[in-house]
Write a protein that holds these residues in place. Structure first.
Motif, short mmCIF file in Angstrom:
data_model
loop_
_atom_site.label_atom_id
_atom_site.label_comp_id
_atom_site.label_asym_id
_atom_site.label_seq_id
_atom_site.Cartn_x
_atom_site.Cartn_y
_atom_site.Cartn_z
N ASN A 187 -8.52 5.13 -5.23
CA ASN A 187 -9.08 4.72 -4.48
C ASN A 187 -7.94 3.33 -4.04
OD1 ASN A 187 -10.77 2.49 -3.22
ND2 ASN A 187 -12.02 3.79 -4.19
N THR A 188 -7.54 2.96 -3.00
CA THR A 188 -6.18 2.31 -2.91
C THR A 188 -6.77 0.93 -1.80
OG1 THR A 188 -4.79 4.19 -1.62
CG2 THR A 188 -4.54 1.76 -0.81
N ASN A 189 -8.15 0.49 -1.49
CA ASN A 189 -8.92 0.08 -0.81
C ASN A 189 -9.14 -1.06 -2.52
OD1 ASN A 189 -8.33 0.44 1.76
ND2 ASN A 189 -10.19 1.81 2.24
N ASN A 190 -9.89 -0.74 -3.23
CA ASN A 190 -9.94 -1.37 -4.14
C ASN A 190 -9.31 -1.62 -4.33
OD1 ASN A 190 -12.45 -0.39 -3.30
ND2 ASN A 190 -13.49 0.39 -4.75
N THR A 232 -7.37 -4.81 -3.06
CA THR A 232 -8.07 -6.00 -2.56
C THR A 232 -8.73 -6.33 -4.15
OG1 THR A 232 -9.83 -4.84 -3.11
CG2 THR A 232 -9.28 -5.50 -0.36
N ALA A 278 0.41 -1.03 -0.53
CA ALA A 278 0.07 0.08 -0.01
C ALA A 278 1.33 1.39 -0.21
CB ALA A 278 -1.32 0.04 1.03
#
Length: 461
Positions: free
Chosen positions: A96-99, A102, A61
């Motif tokens: 969008n880091t999370n998307n 994941t 990340a």
């Protein structure tokens, strides 16, 4: 407190602590490994252009966020609609880091996930491409196209959304050119019929010579091909198409407007070639009416408009070339070639957005040299050399044989008395006589002979 009570209490506290620690650790394990398992990326794993191989998710990340920050600082993203290319404001884009994390898969090339709102895209399109009217569906389609292209993480890219606009922006006539006073021959009619309705595919090149090799156009002349190539060239100048090959003839065109000639010569391989740089198709339409030829292109309209102009016309007067021939009568001048002025013109192409001139391009400078006038004059017989005798009575005298002049006389001129005899001073030694019958006692008198160049042919005697 006795030792027994202390031991019991200590054992109870120790057991409780161990139980609590175990439960805590077990809970952390369940959360991290079962409910929210931590992720370590394997070999050959990329997210966008960033290598996250063998990195835990947290480190991955950080790597991605650092890289994307640099991308925002350096990236140049442009949006292309037909012929218009406009920079896209990255301020309306969010990473969008999370998307991104994941959705990433081990051992694969994964995409970055950016968020772009449809409202921001709609505002941008309406401001920059005002000739178009964008529907909600087109804005949604354009937004998705922008997201998909941004996902690669390339720093310099041009996103073409032209095809996303085809749902409501229907095709229209984008060029319209007419040539008057042409020769509508059978060959030209066949060529027009073969080309009418021809589809120019996206990102393709058109060659007229290649076309006639594959299409059934019958017998066509070089003039037929030149006329069609010229009107295609005039049409192309009203678009953002690129011209790959175009030539002009040696003389000023008669039926084709000056500045728009595109001559064809199959024997020499002189061709007319152009390229469609757009991601949309265009259809070529050709038709004749009387002595007029019309050509137009239909397709998705352009954002800009294109105007052509012929400027800086300059004429060059021909010279007069004189030739001489023995076949031309005296006091007569025969015109072999009529002279014709030479011409030079400049062709300009102006790109216009609304009321603003964006650019003026010098397309070409066409020069046709003058055709010189050629006059054929008669040959002029050279004047006799000084001291050469001439006959005043139209007869030829003789000398003592020491020489012969261009008129057959030598020495002093003889004087014809009209009775067939000559004066006693007719020669230096008195031996030359004229019997009035154009004859000589020693040699027979003949008329002088000249060749085609006007040179005297020596007597064979």
């Amino acid at each position: 407190m006795n030792n027994k009570v202390f031991g019991t209490t200590f054992a109870a506290l120790l057991g409780s602590s161990i139980l609590f620690f175990g439960v805590t650790q077990a809970g952390t394990y369940v959360v991290n490994e079962v409910i929210f398992p931590a992720k370590d990326f394997g070999d050959q794993t990329y997210i966008g252009p960033f290598d996250v191989s063998n990195l835990p998710e947290e480190e991955a990340a950080v790597t991605i966020q650092t890289g994307v920050k640099g991308w925002f600082d350096q990236a140049q993203v442009k949006i292309k609609v037909q012929d218009a290319v406009v920079p896209f404001p990255l301020e309306v884009v969010e990473f969008n880091t999370n998307n991104t994390l994941t959705s990433a898969e081990d051992g694969a090339k994964n995409e970055l996930q950016f968020d772009v709102t449809e409202d921001s895209v709609g505002t941008f399109l309406n401001q920059q491409f005002s000739p178009f009217v964008f529907s909600d569906d087109e804005i949604i389609s354009a937004t998705e196209a922008i997201r998909v292209q941004l996902a690669s993480g390339r720093k310099d890219q041009t996103i073409d959304i032209s095809n996303a606009l085809l749902s409501t922006n229907t095709e229209a006539t984008v060029t319209d050119v007419t040539f008057d006073s042409i020769d509508t021959s059978v060959g030209l009619q066949n060529l027009v019929l073969a080309l009418d309705g021809y589809v120019i595919d996206p990102l393709t090149t058109f060659s007229l010579l290649e076309f006639i090799e594959t299409a059934d156009v019958g017998v066509v002349t070089e003039q037929d091909l030149t006329t069609v190539a010229s009107i295609l060239y005039a049409s192309v100048l009203q678009t953002n198409f690129g011209v790959g090959e175009r030539s002009i003839g040696p003389t000023v065109p008669i039926t084709v407007p000056l500045g728009f000639e595109a001559t064809i010569n199959r024997e020499l391989g002189v061709d007319f070639v152009f390229t469609n740089p757009n991601s949309t198709t265009f259809t070529l339409n050709l038709n004749t009416s009387g002595t007029s030829l019309n050509a137009n292109l239909t397709g998705l309209p352009f954002v800009y408009s294109y105007e052509t102009a012929i400027t800086d016309r300059e004429e060059f007067k021909p010279k007069t070339i004189k030739q001489f021939s023995s076949f031309v009568d005296q006091n007569t001048i025969r015109i072999k070639t009529e002279g014709e002025n030479g011409v030079q013109v400049s062709v300009l192409k102006t790109i216009i957005s609304g009321d603003d001139v964006l650019e003026t391009i010098n397309v070409s400078k066409d020069f046709y040299p003058p055709v010189h006038k050629v006059e054929v004059h008669p040959l002029t017989v050279p004047a006799p050399p000084a001291g050469t005798g001439t006959s005043t009575g139209g007869t030829s005298g003789t000398t003592d044989g020491s020489g012969t002049s261009t008129d057959g006389t030598s020495g002093q001129p003889s004087t014809d008395t009209g009775d067939g005899s000559t004066d006693s001073d007719s020669s230096t030694d008195g031996t030359g006589t004229d019997d009035g019958n154009n004859s000589d006692n020693s040699d027979e008198e003949t008329e002088p002979q000249y060749d085609k160049g006007g040179n005297l042919i020596p007597s064979s005697k």
